[in-house]
Each structure stands twice: as structure tokens, then as C-alpha cells.
Design a protein around this motif. Structure first.
Motif, PDB file in Angstrom:
ATOM      1  N   ASP A  75       0.889  -1.262  -0.113  1.00 34.05           N
ATOM      2  CA  ASP A  75      -0.075  -0.092   0.062  1.00 34.05           C
ATOM      3  C   ASP A  75       0.853   1.293   0.000  1.00 34.05           C
ATOM      4  O   ASP A  75       1.418   1.587   0.950  1.00 34.05           O
ATOM      5  N   THR A  76       1.067   1.778  -1.108  1.00 32.44           N
ATOM      6  CA  THR A  76       1.974   2.910  -1.530  1.00 32.44           C
ATOM      7  C   THR A  76       1.333   4.090  -1.768  1.00 32.44           C
ATOM      8  O   THR A  76       0.501   4.111  -2.647  1.00 32.44           O
ATOM      9  N   THR A  77       1.695   5.281  -1.122  1.00 33.38           N
ATOM     10  CA  THR A  77       1.341   6.643  -1.325  1.00 33.38           C
ATOM     11  C   THR A  77       2.369   7.491  -1.964  1.00 33.38           C
ATOM     12  O   THR A  77       3.550   7.636  -1.135  1.00 33.38           O
ATOM     13  N   LEU A  78       2.335   7.939  -3.072  1.00 31.45           N
ATOM     14  CA  LEU A  78       3.322   8.829  -3.765  1.00 31.45           C
ATOM     15  C   LEU A  78       2.752  10.275  -3.510  1.00 31.45           C
ATOM     16  O   LEU A  78       1.534  10.622  -4.012  1.00 31.45           O
ATOM     17  N   THR A  79       3.586  11.059  -2.915  1.00 30.43           N
ATOM     18  CA  THR A  79       3.013  12.635  -3.088  1.00 30.43           C
ATOM     19  C   THR A  79       3.928  13.473  -4.212  1.00 30.43           C
ATOM     20  O   THR A  79       5.317  13.118  -4.285  1.00 30.43           O
ATOM     21  N   ALA A  80       3.164  13.900  -5.080  1.00 29.29           N
ATOM     22  CA  ALA A  80       4.245  14.722  -6.196  1.00 29.29           C
ATOM     23  C   ALA A  80       3.433  15.809  -6.669  1.00 29.29           C
ATOM     24  O   ALA A  80       2.392  16.063  -6.225  1.00 29.29           O
ATOM     25  N   THR A  81       4.297  16.723  -7.559  1.00 30.94           N
ATOM     26  CA  THR A  81       3.527  17.916  -7.890  1.00 30.94           C
ATOM     27  C   THR A  81       3.715  17.720  -9.656  1.00 30.94           C
ATOM     28  O   THR A  81       4.554  17.306 -10.298  1.00 30.94           O
ATOM     29  N   PRO A 176       5.143   0.909  -6.637  1.00 28.13           N
ATOM     30  CA  PRO A 176       5.116   1.916  -7.531  1.00 28.13           C
ATOM     31  C   PRO A 176       5.734   3.192  -7.381  1.00 28.13           C
ATOM     32  O   PRO A 176       5.876   3.916  -6.628  1.00 28.13           O
ATOM     33  N   VAL A 177       6.606   3.434  -8.607  1.00 26.59           N
ATOM     34  CA  VAL A 177       7.603   4.552  -8.376  1.00 26.59           C
ATOM     35  C   VAL A 177       8.057   5.362  -9.747  1.00 26.59           C
ATOM     36  O   VAL A 177       7.698   4.543 -10.912  1.00 26.59           O
ATOM     37  N   ASN A 178       8.486   6.325  -9.717  1.00 26.64           N
ATOM     38  CA  ASN A 178       9.056   6.841 -10.862  1.00 26.64           C
ATOM     39  C   ASN A 178      10.370   6.678 -11.116  1.00 26.64           C
ATOM     40  O   ASN A 178      11.421   6.980 -10.504  1.00 26.64           O
ATOM     41  N   GLU A 179      10.733   5.494 -11.599  1.00 27.59           N
ATOM     42  CA  GLU A 179      12.080   4.631 -11.565  1.00 27.59           C
ATOM     43  C   GLU A 179      13.178   5.301 -12.389  1.00 27.59           C
ATOM     44  O   GLU A 179      13.370   4.910 -13.534  1.00 27.59           O
ATOM     45  N   THR A 180      13.688   6.513 -12.070  1.00 31.39           N
ATOM     46  CA  THR A 180      14.754   7.263 -12.568  1.00 31.39           C
ATOM     47  C   THR A 180      15.467   7.974 -11.831  1.00 31.39           C
ATOM     48  O   THR A 180      14.947   8.655 -10.899  1.00 31.39           O
ATOM     49  N   PRO A 181      16.774   8.127 -11.815  1.00 32.49           N
ATOM     50  CA  PRO A 181      17.598   8.787 -10.846  1.00 32.49           C
ATOM     51  C   PRO A 181      17.393  10.218 -11.019  1.00 32.49           C
ATOM     52  O   PRO A 181      17.687  11.056  -9.872  1.00 32.49           O
ATOM     53  N   ARG A 182      16.777  10.711 -12.188  1.00 37.12           N
ATOM     54  CA  ARG A 182      16.395  12.069 -12.287  1.00 37.12           C
ATOM     55  C   ARG A 182      15.399  12.754 -11.354  1.00 37.12           C
ATOM     56  O   ARG A 182      15.006  13.881 -11.103  1.00 37.12           O
ATOM     57  N   ASP A 183      14.495  11.720 -10.829  1.00 33.35           N
ATOM     58  CA  ASP A 183      13.444  12.271  -9.764  1.00 33.35           C
ATOM     59  C   ASP A 183      13.619  11.864  -8.423  1.00 33.35           C
ATOM     60  O   ASP A 183      12.779  10.669  -8.080  1.00 33.35           O
ATOM     61  N   LYS A 184      14.349  12.234  -7.746  1.00 27.66           N
ATOM     62  CA  LYS A 184      14.783  11.887  -6.140  1.00 27.66           C
ATOM     63  C   LYS A 184      13.782  12.336  -5.205  1.00 27.66           C
ATOM     64  O   LYS A 184      13.044  13.427  -5.445  1.00 27.66           O
TER      65      LYS A 184
END
Length: 475
Positions: A75-81, A176-184
């Protein structure tokens, strides 16, 4: 990452990482018109890794894992803009079943596309600059899904537990993730396991409780991390807890069979202090290590608390801790820039030998050159702008030689200034190798270093003598 040492040179087993063919580039967003976020972050070598349209701020990951059945509920919650007006966006998730997705508390539609794209359509479009929360519930048996050295994902441990490592991929195998080192982003994990098992991750331990036959532990890292540097390890760990001189927690966790690594682990604070004298203040919130009894072919610099294979030695500890500056605090923009991480971390092993053992590095360099002049594998490896899948070739051995040649080319004082000032300049951010070259040239007051960088870092043969034996290295 440090590979398991191989052969007399310290050359290492080749790493082969697959590459997905590039998709057609998405159309540029039109202001005021909601459009889908890009299905890739833009790395030319791995165009479908990561996603566009938003900036990840933090992950709150909650998992329940049962070692006997190897089943995970997440159960994952991502906070993003949102960085554009978004009609839909993607997360990366590999091999797990999704039960539901919510965006800001409203049920969102979702589909799976290809091997790892989770495509999410929120009930309402997201405006540029809007901060939003995406909650994903999922389950299944996580796996690594890749082969070869550097294989990323969920690894079963010899004692029946599991741990997460991998480069460039690992996070999407368990959340679930934005799997790139560009988005820390910041990272918090709460893991629930059967009583008798324990959990360790990076950052600060918020607390552990046992209730109803289950033990729940929470670890939090408020320092932004590239996703492949996040981890969780589940086993019947033995813990050694202390602090660094500045009060930051130092936690070493030993899986069954790895207790013999206590002597090596006990030098962690010493290694951090030494590296801080070269690179500046320690940039992470915590320190320590996760010591497995697994014969995996590499150890990895998981943020603040590296994960070690059972062959790891003190040199490996120094290498992975050096990454806390070079690779973790300052991360690559593209994987072709990985010499920024590995060449410097590998050279830190030589710096340690010079300072702690009194080793003459010029002698070591010349001796290594003499032994490797005919090594096609070594000299044909490009340290920068390598082909996809070959980014790590050479960075652990040729990279050390290149860094020492650079030191002798520009002089000790400028070289020391570069090593110390670069991590501060790009703290918690991303950078490219070309930017590093420009920084070195500026610190050295040199405008003529282009041929040196081309010969050592983009060349595919033994450098000419003027670059091979600069300064005090001249025979």
C-alpha cells in the motif's frame, strides 16, 4: 556499486544490462491543455525508464511480507507535483497485481502497459503546479526479474528472508515509483513481518512494535534519494547500534551467517570520518550497513546504509560509503554519466590505501599500467558515453587509473578541491559528467584538458604517453 573482485588486476566481471528500444517522443505539452505525461524520463540509453509530467516528492510505502509464502501486500502513497496539466500519468511497477488506485482520495482508472508501466487516469485532470497524492494497493510475489550482475529487485536470502538491491532497476519490483535517478524523493517504509523476523532499511528507525504475532517496523529517510537506492531487508537480523560523532545513528544489521562481518562493520565510523575529510560533511541522515550472507556478485550503496554481499571487505565498505557523496547525494542525470559515481568511489579505495597504509599510488599506478598494456577489455571500455548496457564496463579498474592520471595532470591541490567542493555544489541533486569536466577545468585554471578527458574517458585504446604519464608519473 562494487562488483566482486576478479583476477589480479582488480578487473571485474562484465555487467550486462538490457535496454528497451526507444518509444516515439511525446508531443510537447500545450499550456492550458491537459495531456498525458511522458512514458519515459528521457535517458537516451533507457528511454522508457521513469516517467514525465510530475515531480515525485516523497514515497510512503507500507508492506506486509510473509517469508514462508514469499507473498507481499503493498500500500504505497506517492506525493508529487504536476509539472504540466495532466490528463493521465504513469508509474513503474514490475510483476505485481494492482487492486486499486486513488488520486487525492478519488478512485482512478488504471491499466498496465508493457512490462512495467502502470497508466493512471485520475477522476479530474491535474493542473500545473498542483501537489497531489496517488495511493496504490497491490500484492503478489515480488521477484528480481533480471539476470546477470547488477540484477535488480527482490532477492530471497539464504536464511529465508529477502532484501532489495539492483542497479539501475530495483524499486519498481516492490512499490510503484518513478524509476529514474532524475526524480529523487524522500522515502518512508513501514514493513509488517511475522514475529521473530526483523526489518532494516535506510535512514532513521522510527519505531518497532509487536502485536498479534506480527512485528511492524518503520524507517524514514528525509534526504531525497534516487529510487534504486531505496531498500528494505527482512531477516532474523542481529543489530549493532551506535552513533557517528555528530550524533547521527549508525546501525549495522547482520543476517544469519554474516555475524563474522562485525569486525569490518566496526570500522564504518572511521571510514565515514576519513571520507568526510576528503569529500566534505557526511550528507546522509544515518549510517551503517546491511550485511547479507548471500554470494550475490555485487554490493550496493543503498542510501545511508549500504547492502553488502558475504564477500564484502573493508575496501568494499570504503567504496560504498564513498557513494554516499558520489552517487547518492549527487546523482547521475543519465546512466551514461555513471563514472561520476563509480570512478570516484573506486578511487576512494586508493585514497584509503594511501592514507591508512602509506601506499605509494604512483608506484601502484605504474605497476598496474605495466600489467595491463595489452588488455583489450580494459582499454576498449568507455568511461563516458558508453553504449547502452556497457556503462559499467571499465569504471571499476580503468576508472581508478583515469582518476589518478587526472590528479597528476591538474595537481594535488586542485584535485582535492574538486573532490571536496563538487558534492556541496550539487548536494541532493543531479549532475552530468560533462559538467564535472567543466568544473575540474575551472578549479585547475586549465582550458586545455579536453584531449585528456577524450583520451581517458571517451577513448577506446591505451592513452598516448602525454596523458598516460602526466606530472610525477613520467618514467
Amino acid at each position: 556499486m562494487r562488483r566482486r573482485p576478479f583476477l589480479v588486476l582488480g578487473g571485474l566481471v562484465p555487467l550486462i544490462i538490457g535496454c528497451t528500444p526507444a518509444a516515439d517522443p511525446p508531443a510537447a505539452p500545450v499550456p492550458g491543455v491537459a495531456t498525458p505525461g511522458a512514458p519515459g524520463a528521457g535517458d537516451p540509453a533507457y528511454p522508457n525508464d521513469g516517467n514525465g509530467g510530475y515531480d515525485a516528492l516523497g514515497y510512503d510505502v507500507s508492506i506486509t511480507y510473509d517469508p514462508p509464502s514469499k507473498h507481499l501486500d503493498g500500500d504505497t502513497t506517492l506525493t508529487a507535483t504536476a509539472t504540466q496539466d495532466l490528463s493521465r500519468f504513469n508509474l513503474d511497477l514490475r510483476g505485481l497485481d494492482v487492486a486499486s488506485v486513488e488520486v487525492d482520495g478519488q478512485r482512478a482508472e488504471f491499466t498496465r502497459d508493457g512490462e512495467f508501466e502502470l497508466v493512471i487516469t485520475p477522476a479530474q485532470t491535474l493542473a500545473t503546479g498542483q501537489t497531489f497524492k496517488t495511493r496504490v494497493r497491490y500484492s503478489g510475489q515480488p521477484s528480481s526479474g533480471e539476470e546477470g550482475l547488477g540484477a535488480g529487485g527482490w532477492h530471497p536470502s539464504p536464511s529465508g528472508g529477502a532484501y532489495v538491491v539492483g542497479q539501475p532497476h530495483s524499486a519498481a519490483y516492490w512499490y510503484p515509483v518513478n524509476e529514474t535517478p532524475r526524480d529523487k524523493a524522500t522515502f518512508r517504509v513501514t514493513a509488517r513481518v511475522p514475529e521473530g523476523w526483523s526489518v532494516v532499511s535506510g535512514g532513521i528507525e522510527e519505531g518497532t512494535r509487536t502485536d498479534g504475532g506480527w512485528t511492524t517496523s518503520t524507517w524514514r529517510d528525509d534526504t531525497p534519494a534516487a529510487s534504486y537506492l531505496t531498500t528494505v531487508a527482512i531477516d532474523r537480523f542481529t543489530f549493532d547500534r551506535s552513533t557517528l560523532p555528530d550524533g547521527k545513528p549508525l546501525v549495522n544489521a547482520f543476517a544469519p551467517g554474516a555475524e563474522g562481518k562485525r569486525e569490518v562493520a566496526a570500522r564504518t565510523a572511521e571510514a565515514v570520518e576519513f571520507l568526510a575529510s576528503r569529500f566534505g560533511p557526511y550528507p546522509q541522515t544515518a549510517a551503517g550497513g546491511i550485511y547479507t550472507d548471500d554470494r550475490i556478485g555485487y554490493s550496493l550503496e543503498t542510501q545511508g546504509r549500504p547492502t553488502y554481499a558475504n564477500w564484502a571487505d573493508l575496501e568494499t565498505v570504503v567504496h560504498e560509503l564513498a557513494h554516499q557523496w558520489y552517487g547518492n547525494s549527487v546523482s547521475v542525470r543519465d546512466w551514461s554519466d555513471v563514472c561520476l559515481n563509480e570512478c570516484v568511489a573506486s578511487y576512494s579505495q586508493w585514497l584509503w590505501a594511501e592514507a591508512k597504509d602509506g601506499e605509494n599510488l604512483d608506484d601502484r599506478y605504474r605497476s598496474t599500467i605495466d600489467r595491463t598494456r595489452e588488455s583489450t577489455r580494459l582499454w576498449s571500455s568507455k568511461l563516458h558515453e558508453a553504449a547502452a548496457g556497457a556503462e559499467f564496463d571499465g569504471v571499476y579498474d580503468k576508472g581508478i587509473l583515469a582518476m589518478h592520471a587526472l590528479r597528476r595532470t591538474i595537481g594535488d591541490e586542485p584535485f582535492a578541491a574538486v573532490l571536496r567542493e563538487w558534492p556541496s555544489l550539487h548536494k541532493d541533486g543531479n549532475a552530468t559528467w560533462r559538467e564535472f569536466e567543466q568544473f575540474v577545468s575551472a578549479k585547475a585554471g586549465r582550458s586545455d584538458l579536453g584531449p585528456f578527458f577524450d583520451a581517458w574517458f571517451r577513448g577506446t585504446e591505451l592513452p598516448a604517453d602525454e596523458h598516460l604519464y602526466p606530472g610525477s608519473l613520467r618514467p
